[in-house]
Design an enzyme around this catalytic site. Structure first.
Site, PDB file in Angstrom:
ATOM      1  N   THR A 349       0.812  -1.227   0.000  1.00  0.00           N
ATOM      2  CA  THR A 349       0.000   0.000   0.000  1.00  0.00           C
ATOM      3  C   THR A 349       0.848   1.281   0.000  1.00  0.00           C
ATOM      4  O   THR A 349       1.901   1.304   0.603  1.00  0.00           O
ATOM      5  CB  THR A 349      -0.900   0.017   1.259  1.00  0.00           C
ATOM      6  OG1 THR A 349      -1.704  -1.149   1.224  1.00  0.00           O
ATOM      7  CG2 THR A 349      -1.754   1.250   1.324  1.00  0.00           C
ATOM      8  N   GLY A 432       0.012  -0.560   5.633  1.00  0.00           N
ATOM      9  CA  GLY A 432       0.402  -1.845   6.200  1.00  0.00           C
ATOM     10  C   GLY A 432      -0.714  -2.752   6.659  1.00  0.00           C
ATOM     11  O   GLY A 432      -0.815  -3.047   7.849  1.00  0.00           O
ATOM     12  N   GLY A 433      -1.580  -3.241   5.729  1.00  0.00           N
ATOM     13  CA  GLY A 433      -2.560  -4.275   6.049  1.00  0.00           C
ATOM     14  C   GLY A 433      -3.350  -3.980   7.305  1.00  0.00           C
ATOM     15  O   GLY A 433      -3.863  -2.873   7.513  1.00  0.00           O
TER      16      GLY A 433
END
Length: 532
Positions: A349, A432-433
């Site tokens: 991302t 980050g997820g």
């Protein structure tokens, strides 16, 4: 807004202060945005130019086949954009029968990409400069080449080990059979040509023209479901925002299908925990934050899906103050717990933020999901396709169960803070997820409750609730604090420095001040804030 500026942490940089500013994860992309501001553009133009450049200079985190979301303060009101794509119409639970989870790589993880539609929608609604001009820096980087930075070079090599056999990957990102080394010039003429096509057609080529045909033809060649009709039917939606008040501010997030609602839930739970009794790095405060986030995540993964499919438990149910107070009551100040979902009463991302002296502020995020995404790259285009289909559930009856034309649960979320007086406070994001919602919570508390400036907040050590009692923390949190958290029953996993592991995300923040703006950029990535 006034912040404390004490050097609490070992910072690698000072906050950037200016009247016009861009902050993102790669310096060349930040400069692309600044070029638009210098050319008379506004914050929307700057954010878009940076976003368009990022697939070129940071392909490890996003691509032309990404999804995107945005929150924009236009100087008078706040707007939310959901440009995430939907599943191919032919997808169904039966297509994935016999599998425990949705595929993580390859064509069977590919949903319709939405980033290009976000670029066009934001430019049409808010931009000052011609759409085509926003592509100039990106086309220049792609056609003339750019020097690959060390962190991205390592991530590139790591991704190639996993994805080199995916359709089209090696042709686009491993010329000569290898990935570029740090400092090496990487030229991407196919990407430059695709960018020109998108610029000249206002994005139409990607969904209804030459590029759409190339994507659909390559899908058919590999037996995938994605076709011309799926691409042509895509549209970005101006969806507004959802929010949660905390003290003098309200945190705004995009409504589901994203995880932003969990940051709002955790913040709402903490309203009932008297967090202000403690300092920002006090283990008592960290314990309460972690437990609140775990409670929010338990509900997130049970109830949240494409908004059109959240029929029993709604956003309103999950954000009910009465319900969040009941969840807060479950927190034991003395020990960690493995929480389950509650029962509300019901019927890889990149991130960009930009602000200008007219008052416009933009919070924008786009991603291919896991690094290079699916690994699938359309030949001759350098269009790397996301793997957002992996976000669907295969559990029968789950609101996020896979279905044709449905948006999968997403991790990428932009954030925005508004004051109760109706004025903007801060645009920010954390990459980050599953770290993203947790990062939003931590950045909000650090800047608003404990008044840390954006750079100090970005520098501060972070934690991430993983599952059960497992909590990852950065080693700089300190032995004493880590010992105190373990004494409460948290299974603390201490992460040592690794510039190729962004488990704790990369934060970019721009806060409004009386003198203009102050920005922070994350030392965990190649974060860069520039302004004038």
């Amino acid at each position: 807004m006034k912040f404390t500026t004490e050097g609490l942490y070992a910072s690698r940089r000072s906050p950037v202060m200016a009247r016009n500013i861009v902050s993102t994860s790669q310096p060349l992309a930040a400069q692309a945005g600044l070029r638009m501001l210098a050319a008379g553009g506004n914050a929307a133009d700057a954010a878009l130019a940076a976003a368009i450049a990022l697939p070129v200079v940071e392909p490890t985190g996003n691509g032309l086949g990404s999804d995107a979301y945005a929150i924009i303060w236009d100087g008078k009101e706040i707007h939310g954009l959901n440009a995430s794509g939907r599943a191919p119409a032919a997808w169904s639970p039966e297509r994935f029968a016999g599998q425990e989870t949705m595929p993580q790589r390859g064509w069977e993880s590919v949903t319709v990409p939405g980033a290009v539609s976000a670029w066009r929608a934001i430019s049409d609604k808010f931009g000052k400069l011609p759409f085509e001009k926003l592509f100039d820096p990106a086309i220049d980087y792609a056609s003339r080449g750019f020097a690959v930075s060390p962190i991205i070079a390592q991530l590139w090599a790591n991704g190639a080990k996993v994805l080199q056999d995916q359709p089209g990957f090696a042709e686009a990102f491993m010329p000569g059979g290898k990935t570029p080394k740090a400092g090496e010039l990487f030229v991407n003429p196919a990407m430059a040509e695709s960018l020109r096509d998108i610029a000249e057609t206002g994005g139409d080529s990607f969904y209804k023209g030459r590029l759409a045909k190339k994507i659909a033809d390559f899908a058919r060649q590999h037996g995938a479901a994605l076709n011309e009709e799926d691409l042509a039917n895509h549209k970005a939606d101006w969806c507004g925002t959802i929010s949660q008040e905390f003290g003098d501010v309200a945190l705004h997030e995009i409504p589901p299908n994203g995880q932003g609602i969990s940051a709002l839930m955790a913040l709402g739970i903490l309203r009932h925990c008297q967090l202000e009794r403690f300092g920002p790095d006090d283990p008592e405060a960290l314990h309460l934050e972690i437990e609140a986030m775990k409670l929010a995540f338990a509900d997130l993964h049970t109830y949240v899906a494409d908004l059109d499919h959240m029929r029993e438990v709604t956003v309103e149910h999950l954000l009910s103050d009465k319900y969040l107070a009941s969840r807060a009551a479950l927190i034991d100040p003395a020990r960690a717990q493995d929480f389950k979902a509650g029962a509300p009463e019901h019927g890889g991302t990149v991130y960009v933020t930009a602000a200008d002296e007219s008052g416009m502020m933009v919070s924008f995020i786009q991603s291919n999901y896991l690094g290079f995404g699916s690994g699938v790259v359309v030949p001759g285009t350098s269009i790397s396709l996301q793997n957002r289909g992996h976000g669907f559930s295969l559990q029968p009856g789950h609101p996020n169960q896979v279905a044709g034309g449905k948006r999968p649960f997403q991790t990428i979320i932009p954030a925005f803070l508004m004051g109760r007086d109706g004025n903007p406070v801060m645009s920010f994001g954390v990459m980050g997820g599953p770290m993203q919602a947790q990062g939003h919570l931590q950045m909000t508390l650090r800047t608003q409750l404990w008044r840390q400036d954006p750079q100090t907040a970005a520098d501060a050590p972070r934690w991430q609730a993983i599952s059960g009692l497992d909590v990852a923390v950065e080693h700089v949190l300190g032995d004493q604090t880590i010992t105190a958290l373990r004494a409460k029953g948290h299974n603390i996993l201490v992460e040592t420095p690794d510039q190729t592991n962004f488990g704790f995300g990369g934060a970019q923040l721009i806060a409004k001040t009386d003198a203009g703006y102050v920005a922070g950029s994350d030392p965990r990535k190649d974060g860069c804030a520039v302004g004038f």
